[in-house]
Design a protein around this motif. Sequence first.
Motif, PDB file in Angstrom:
ATOM      1  N   THR A 134       0.115  -4.862   3.924  1.00  6.02           N
ATOM      2  CA  THR A 134      -1.239  -4.757   4.482  1.00  6.02           C
ATOM      3  C   THR A 134      -1.934  -3.484   3.993  1.00  6.02           C
ATOM      4  O   THR A 134      -2.677  -3.507   3.015  1.00  6.02           O
ATOM      5  N   ILE A 135      -1.680  -2.372   4.656  1.00  8.54           N
ATOM      6  CA  ILE A 135      -2.372  -1.115   4.337  1.00  8.54           C
ATOM      7  C   ILE A 135      -2.156  -0.726   2.877  1.00  8.54           C
ATOM      8  O   ILE A 135      -3.098  -0.395   2.151  1.00  8.54           O
ATOM      9  N   PHE A 136      -0.911  -0.783   2.427  1.00  8.04           N
ATOM     10  CA  PHE A 136      -0.569  -0.342   1.084  1.00  8.04           C
ATOM     11  C   PHE A 136      -1.338  -1.120   0.016  1.00  8.04           C
ATOM     12  O   PHE A 136      -1.889  -0.540  -0.920  1.00  8.04           O
ATOM     13  N   LEU A 137      -1.388  -2.453   0.185  1.00  3.23           N
ATOM     14  CA  LEU A 137      -2.018  -3.290  -0.832  1.00  3.23           C
ATOM     15  C   LEU A 137      -3.519  -3.058  -0.944  1.00  3.23           C
ATOM     16  O   LEU A 137      -4.103  -3.318  -2.001  1.00  3.23           O
ATOM     17  N   THR A 138      -4.153  -2.590   0.132  1.00  5.37           N
ATOM     18  CA  THR A 138      -5.600  -2.368   0.073  1.00  5.37           C
ATOM     19  C   THR A 138      -5.966  -1.244  -0.886  1.00  5.37           C
ATOM     20  O   THR A 138      -7.124  -1.148  -1.313  1.00  5.37           O
ATOM     21  N   PHE A 139      -5.011  -0.389  -1.239  1.00  4.17           N
ATOM     22  CA  PHE A 139      -5.274   0.720  -2.159  1.00  4.17           C
ATOM     23  C   PHE A 139      -4.987   0.354  -3.615  1.00  4.17           C
ATOM     24  O   PHE A 139      -5.218   1.161  -4.508  1.00  4.17           O
ATOM     25  N   ILE A 140      -4.472  -0.853  -3.839  1.00  2.00           N
ATOM     26  CA  ILE A 140      -4.168  -1.289  -5.201  1.00  2.00           C
ATOM     27  C   ILE A 140      -5.240  -2.267  -5.651  1.00  2.00           C
ATOM     28  O   ILE A 140      -5.393  -3.346  -5.061  1.00  2.00           O
TER      29      ILE A 140
END
Length: 205
Positions: A134-140
Amino acid sequence: MTLAAFVAIYFVHLAAAMSPGPAVLLGVRTSLREGFVRGTWLAVGIGLGACVWAAAAMFGLAILFKIAPALLTTLKFAGAAYLLYLAFKMWRHAAEPMTTELDEVVSARSNLGLVWQGIATQLANPKPAVFFGTIFLTFIPPHAPVWAYAVILGIVFFNDAGWNVVMARIFSLARSRAIYIGLKTHIDRVFGGLLGLLGLKLALT
């Protein structure tokens, strides 16, 4: 990807790596009982376990969990069972003298065994899967180049392994170990109780 994107990923994940959890708890106890070097080997496993979750998230883990929610439930209960098993072992052996127990542990577990324990502890906790999915993927950014994925996995390993190496250094110091030896039974039971609570929380939420 831009440098700003990598910096954002670094700090967001570092905050997650530093948050207390089963891996950090086990790393602290291992360093107290067995020293800095063995705590570092465990930290390597913790970093590799985080990379497994990160790679899975980047290659569609979140989508898989949406398609097959039973898979996440299975992982959750398997992880809870593993944490409760570790908690039981800590509690059961809490009253045993450190010197005798340490000799048995060192002879029974190789450095590679500590690495595998670090990986297993990370994989037993599906909470990282939620973070990475969730959170991590939003920065990629979408369609990031392959080299960017390799850099991101390097960041994940550096953060998780690095933080636990820092913890290993702090809790392997002579003063920390002296305090532990004097309060071993109580500290091990506190650690075991915390792991047990984390396992129950994982199973019930």
